[in-house]
Design an enzyme around this catalytic site. Structure first.
Site, PDB file in Angstrom:
ATOM      1  N   LYS A 194       0.865  -1.188   0.000  1.00  0.00           N
ATOM      2  CA  LYS A 194       0.000   0.000   0.000  1.00  0.00           C
ATOM      3  C   LYS A 194       0.893   1.227   0.000  1.00  0.00           C
ATOM      4  O   LYS A 194       1.474   1.609   1.015  1.00  0.00           O
ATOM      5  CB  LYS A 194      -0.930   0.046   1.212  1.00  0.00           C
ATOM      6  CG  LYS A 194      -2.065   1.027   0.938  1.00  0.00           C
ATOM      7  CD  LYS A 194      -2.583   1.808   2.100  1.00  0.00           C
ATOM      8  CE  LYS A 194      -1.851   2.966   2.638  1.00  0.00           C
ATOM      9  NZ  LYS A 194      -1.771   4.167   1.807  1.00  0.00           N
ATOM     10  N   GLY A 247       6.667   4.971   8.317  1.00  0.00           N
ATOM     11  CA  GLY A 247       5.807   6.150   8.402  1.00  0.00           C
ATOM     12  C   GLY A 247       5.936   6.793   9.771  1.00  0.00           C
ATOM     13  O   GLY A 247       6.948   6.605  10.461  1.00  0.00           O
ATOM     14  N   SER A 248       4.914   7.510  10.165  1.00  0.00           N
ATOM     15  CA  SER A 248       5.007   8.282  11.411  1.00  0.00           C
ATOM     16  C   SER A 248       4.880   7.383  12.638  1.00  0.00           C
ATOM     17  O   SER A 248       4.273   6.303  12.582  1.00  0.00           O
ATOM     18  CB  SER A 248       3.914   9.346  11.432  1.00  0.00           C
ATOM     19  OG  SER A 248       2.655   8.705  11.391  1.00  0.00           O
ATOM     20  N   THR A 249       5.389   7.877  13.738  1.00  0.00           N
ATOM     21  CA  THR A 249       5.291   7.139  14.999  1.00  0.00           C
ATOM     22  C   THR A 249       3.833   6.987  15.424  1.00  0.00           C
ATOM     23  O   THR A 249       3.427   5.925  15.908  1.00  0.00           O
ATOM     24  CB  THR A 249       6.118   7.878  16.079  1.00  0.00           C
ATOM     25  OG1 THR A 249       7.490   7.844  15.665  1.00  0.00           O
ATOM     26  CG2 THR A 249       5.982   7.239  17.442  1.00  0.00           C
ATOM     27  N   GLY A 252       2.372   4.236  13.467  1.00  0.00           N
ATOM     28  CA  GLY A 252       3.012   2.990  13.911  1.00  0.00           C
ATOM     29  C   GLY A 252       2.353   2.458  15.182  1.00  0.00           C
ATOM     30  O   GLY A 252       2.110   1.248  15.313  1.00  0.00           O
ATOM     31  N   GLU A 270       9.249   1.251  11.038  1.00  0.00           N
ATOM     32  CA  GLU A 270      10.317   2.245  10.825  1.00  0.00           C
ATOM     33  C   GLU A 270       9.628   3.598  10.922  1.00  0.00           C
ATOM     34  O   GLU A 270       8.876   3.969  10.018  1.00  0.00           O
ATOM     35  CB  GLU A 270      10.928   2.100   9.429  1.00  0.00           C
ATOM     36  CG  GLU A 270      11.446   0.730   9.085  1.00  0.00           C
ATOM     37  CD  GLU A 270      12.676   0.335   9.874  1.00  0.00           C
ATOM     38  OE1 GLU A 270      13.349   1.234  10.416  1.00  0.00           O
ATOM     39  OE2 GLU A 270      12.945  -0.870   9.965  1.00  0.00           O
ATOM     40  N   CYS A 305      13.337  10.927   7.143  1.00  0.00           N
ATOM     41  CA  CYS A 305      13.201  10.407   8.515  1.00  0.00           C
ATOM     42  C   CYS A 305      14.467  10.659   9.323  1.00  0.00           C
ATOM     43  O   CYS A 305      14.406  10.966  10.503  1.00  0.00           O
ATOM     44  CB  CYS A 305      12.862   8.927   8.478  1.00  0.00           C
ATOM     45  SG  CYS A 305      14.036   7.961   7.514  1.00  0.00           S
ATOM     46  N   GLU A 402       9.122  16.306  15.396  1.00  0.00           N
ATOM     47  CA  GLU A 402       9.570  16.085  14.019  1.00  0.00           C
ATOM     48  C   GLU A 402       8.782  17.017  13.094  1.00  0.00           C
ATOM     49  O   GLU A 402       7.557  16.963  13.049  1.00  0.00           O
ATOM     50  CB  GLU A 402       9.323  14.627  13.612  1.00  0.00           C
ATOM     51  CG  GLU A 402       9.846  14.331  12.217  1.00  0.00           C
ATOM     52  CD  GLU A 402       9.509  12.908  11.746  1.00  0.00           C
ATOM     53  OE1 GLU A 402       8.362  12.472  11.934  1.00  0.00           O
ATOM     54  OE2 GLU A 402      10.403  12.267  11.170  1.00  0.00           O
TER      55      GLU A 402
HETATM   56  P1  NAD Z   1       2.124   8.422   7.802  1.00  0.00           P
HETATM   57  O1  NAD Z   1       2.341   7.643   9.057  1.00  0.00           O
HETATM   58  O2  NAD Z   1       1.096   9.466   7.799  1.00  0.00           O
HETATM   59  O3  NAD Z   1       1.728   7.415   6.601  1.00  0.00           O
HETATM   60  C1  NAD Z   1       2.549   6.321   6.248  1.00  0.00           C
HETATM   61  C2  NAD Z   1       1.678   5.272   5.570  1.00  0.00           C
HETATM   62  O4  NAD Z   1       0.739   4.782   6.505  1.00  0.00           O
HETATM   63  C3  NAD Z   1       0.867   5.820   4.381  1.00  0.00           C
HETATM   64  O5  NAD Z   1       0.831   4.854   3.356  1.00  0.00           O
HETATM   65  C4  NAD Z   1      -0.508   6.030   4.991  1.00  0.00           C
HETATM   66  O6  NAD Z   1      -1.557   5.957   4.061  1.00  0.00           O
HETATM   67  C5  NAD Z   1      -0.562   4.853   5.969  1.00  0.00           C
HETATM   68  N1  NAD Z   1      -1.527   5.017   7.063  1.00  0.00           N
HETATM   69  C6  NAD Z   1      -1.907   6.176   7.659  1.00  0.00           C
HETATM   70  N2  NAD Z   1      -2.843   5.915   8.610  1.00  0.00           N
HETATM   71  C7  NAD Z   1      -3.032   4.567   8.617  1.00  0.00           C
HETATM   72  C8  NAD Z   1      -3.863   3.686   9.369  1.00  0.00           C
HETATM   73  N3  NAD Z   1      -4.703   4.131  10.308  1.00  0.00           N
HETATM   74  N4  NAD Z   1      -3.797   2.364   9.102  1.00  0.00           N
HETATM   75  C9  NAD Z   1      -2.949   1.877   8.159  1.00  0.00           C
HETATM   76  N5  NAD Z   1      -2.164   2.663   7.403  1.00  0.00           N
HETATM   77  C10 NAD Z   1      -2.182   3.998   7.640  1.00  0.00           C
HETATM   78  O7  NAD Z   1       3.555   8.964   7.385  1.00  0.00           O
HETATM   79  P2  NAD Z   1       3.932   9.835   6.110  1.00  0.00           P
HETATM   80  O8  NAD Z   1       3.442  11.223   6.306  1.00  0.00           O
HETATM   81  O9  NAD Z   1       3.548   9.098   4.884  1.00  0.00           O
HETATM   82  O10 NAD Z   1       5.529   9.797   6.191  1.00  0.00           O
HETATM   83  C11 NAD Z   1       6.251  10.625   7.036  1.00  0.00           C
HETATM   84  C12 NAD Z   1       6.708   9.862   8.269  1.00  0.00           C
HETATM   85  O11 NAD Z   1       7.410   8.695   7.864  1.00  0.00           O
HETATM   86  C13 NAD Z   1       7.685  10.667   9.093  1.00  0.00           C
HETATM   87  O12 NAD Z   1       7.360  10.531  10.452  1.00  0.00           O
HETATM   88  C14 NAD Z   1       9.032  10.012   8.785  1.00  0.00           C
HETATM   89  O13 NAD Z   1       9.994  10.174   9.781  1.00  0.00           O
HETATM   90  C15 NAD Z   1       8.623   8.589   8.606  1.00  0.00           C
HETATM   91  N6  NAD Z   1       9.627   7.852   7.835  1.00  0.00           N
HETATM   92  C16 NAD Z   1      10.408   6.951   8.506  1.00  0.00           C
HETATM   93  C17 NAD Z   1      11.413   6.252   7.826  1.00  0.00           C
HETATM   94  C18 NAD Z   1      12.288   5.245   8.546  1.00  0.00           C
HETATM   95  O14 NAD Z   1      12.973   4.470   7.878  1.00  0.00           O
HETATM   96  N7  NAD Z   1      12.303   5.214   9.870  1.00  0.00           N
HETATM   97  C19 NAD Z   1      11.608   6.477   6.466  1.00  0.00           C
HETATM   98  C20 NAD Z   1      10.777   7.402   5.806  1.00  0.00           C
HETATM   99  C21 NAD Z   1       9.784   8.085   6.516  1.00  0.00           C
END
Ligand code: NAD
Length: 501
Positions: A194, A247-249, A252, A270, A305, A402
């Protein structure tokens, strides 16, 4: 310009963009299909405001269908029980196809989320290298024979987990995808990807290439759509065995709850960061260090990130060092993402643009000293220049949260002990940088930094051999290296009783 020639100039890339045709339907059961509901969402180029595509907006019924297909594909064994050498060849073929199409893939990511084309090309190199590394691991990782007495034979086998759902962000769309799907596929799993709703298009092009490479039906599927719809449905599914998330904490944490509410699927996270970059006064080439410190936060518009968003500088050199950082940042201004000379591109969308500007406003209100940038660049397009705040403290919002944008927070410290305490004073633990010529100090400080990775006299160094991931609230998984391949497999213990003669 011919499609096979290497695009070098802004005009070359613009010509490529003009003739680009993108796939925008979901990829389920080896076919490109509309979402079951027929719903779509719009993909917009943030550098121009132009619509790129209406993309299939998948939801629960699409997730259910894809999961059933993935489960069937896993059970029939065409991939999960394929001889390792053959699986390796198929993944290497996919890597070759990505290589042959890297300009198009890079262009799609740049148009979809605004990053500079030079950065997208770098992502492609990283994604392809990841595919090749994981493919090569397939027939090189052995199981174990445990030490037993003569009357037994004990084996530790590695087996694929089953159905893996990979949920990825938008900041490095295809590279983050590769970091998940390469090891998950290499281990023999069925994978449902996804992509982020902010950057879905390169994943769909990847699906075309996966089909061409000969990945069997149902083994790799792509469901574009929103997190709270199709993402949540995958995370709550009783038939998904593993969630691989970047994605975001905050999200997560939600995914861990979904796993608990459903089938205790494995959850590899991550997540976010607020990474400290420590500069000690004994550094030799301060201009070079300042240039790295600026690139550590302004690369990819700060939407990284591991961005070095907290710069901790020894107070004896701080004023001088900040001047050098400001000078380096002058050469990192945003420009047309299609221009190979642009260091920064556009911010991904209006929500993120507003969020970054809100943080900047809070920084000013809470008393940090704004030294450069701070205002949006007039449109069209969503651009924010390199922004530097000095005199930041851990109590300020911009010192703790962040931002995920081109905003650097500079702190001062007097002692090594104080620097370590400041660096660790965060809920995150993804990356840290350390600049010094003193090897004793380097080892002392490195060991005490609470961080999944430490960059000594560089920023973001590493290759496919090194695991990538965080501690604390930056997550619990590791991408890249053979450690990530191991994450996507189960250990099976087999104890055989033998006739003793
Ligand atoms: P996000 O958490 O908003 O979204 C990430 C993914 O999760 C997207 O595909 C989104 O559609 C999905 N998602 C959102 N809500 C969900 C839910 N309730 N259930 C299932 N899936 C859901 O993050 P973002 O804005 O896409 O990315 C930015 C974040 O990602 C930042 O916090 C960044 O630090 C982190 N990031 C971490 C790494 C790493 O390797 N640690 C790498 C890149 C980005």
């Amino acid at each position: 310009m011919s499609r096979t020639s290497f695009p070098r100039t802004l005009a070359d890339w613009q010509a490529r963009a003009a003739e680009l045709a993108v796939e925008s339907r979901a990829f389920i059961d080896d076919s490109f299909v509309a979402a079951a509901s027929g719903d779509t969402f719009v993909s917009i180029n943030p550098a121009t405001g132009e619509t790129l595509a209406q993309v299939a907006s998948c939801d629960e019924p699409d997730a259910e269908r894809a999961v059933a297909v993935a489960r069937r594909a896993f059970a029939d064994g065409a991939w999960s029980r394929m001889a390792p050498g053959k699986r390796k060849k198929t993944l290497l073929r996919l890597a070759d196809l990505m290589e042959a199409n890297k300009h198009e893939l890079a262009l799609i990511d740049t148009l979809d989320m605004g990053k500079p084309i030079s950065s997208s090309l770098g992502d492609m190199a990283g994604a392809i290298a990841c595919l090749r590394y994981q493919a090569e691991c397939i027939d090189k990782l052995y199981g174990e024979v445990a030490p037993t007495g003569e009357d037994s034979l004990a084996l530790v086998l590695r087996e694929p987990i089953g159905v893996v759902a990979a949920i990825v962000p938008w900041n490095f769309p295809l590279m983050m995808t590769a970091w998940k799907i390469a090891p998950a596929l290499a281990a023999g799993n069925s994978v449902i990807l996804k992509p982020s709703e902010k950057s879905p298009l390169s994943a769909l092009r990847l699906a075309q290439l996966a089909q061409e490479a000969g990945i069997p039906r149902g083994v790799f599927q792509v469901l574009p759509g929103f997190g709270h719809t199709v993402g949540k449905a995958l995370a709550l599914s009783m038939e998904v065995d593993c969630l691989a998330f970047t994605g975001s904490t905050a999200v997560g944490k939600q995914l861990m709850q979904y796993a608990g509410q459903s089938n205790l699927k494995r959850v590899y996270l991550e997540c976010g960061g607020k990474s400290p970059n420590l500069v000690f006064a004994d550094c030799k080439n301060l201009d070079q260090v300042a240039s790295y410190a600026a690139a550590a936060i302004f690369h990819n518009q700060g939407e990284v990130c591991i961005a070095g968003s907290r710069l901790l500088v020894e107070n004896t050199i701080r004023d001088d060092f900040v001047e050098r950082v400001l000078k380096a940042a002058e050469n990192m201004q945003p420009g047309d993402p299609l221009d190979p000379q642009s260091f920064m591109g556009a911010i991904v969308d209006e929500t993120q643009h507003r969020r970054i500007l809100d943080y900047i406003r809070q920084g000013v209100e809470e008393g940090a000293r704004l030294r450069s940038g701070g205002k949006a660049i007039d449109g069209p397009g969503l651009f924010i220049p390199p922004t530097v705040f000095d005199g930041v403290t851990a109590q300020m919002t911009i010192g703790r949260e962040e931002i995920f944008g081109p905003v650097l927070a500079v702190f001062g410290f007097d002692t090594e002990e104080e620097a370590i305490a400041m660096a660790n004073d965060t809920p995150y633990g993804l990356a840290a940088g350390l600049w010094s010529q003193d090897i004793d100090r380097i080892m002392r400080v490195t060991r005490r930094l609470q961080s999944g990775q430490v960059f000594v006299n560089n920023w973001a160094g590493g290759d496919q051999t090194m695991p990538f991931g965080g501690v604390k609230q930056s997550g619990n998984g590791r991408d890249k290296s053979h450690h990530s391949l191991e994450e996507y497999s189960e250990l099976k213990s087999v104890w055989m009783s033998l006739q003793s003669s």
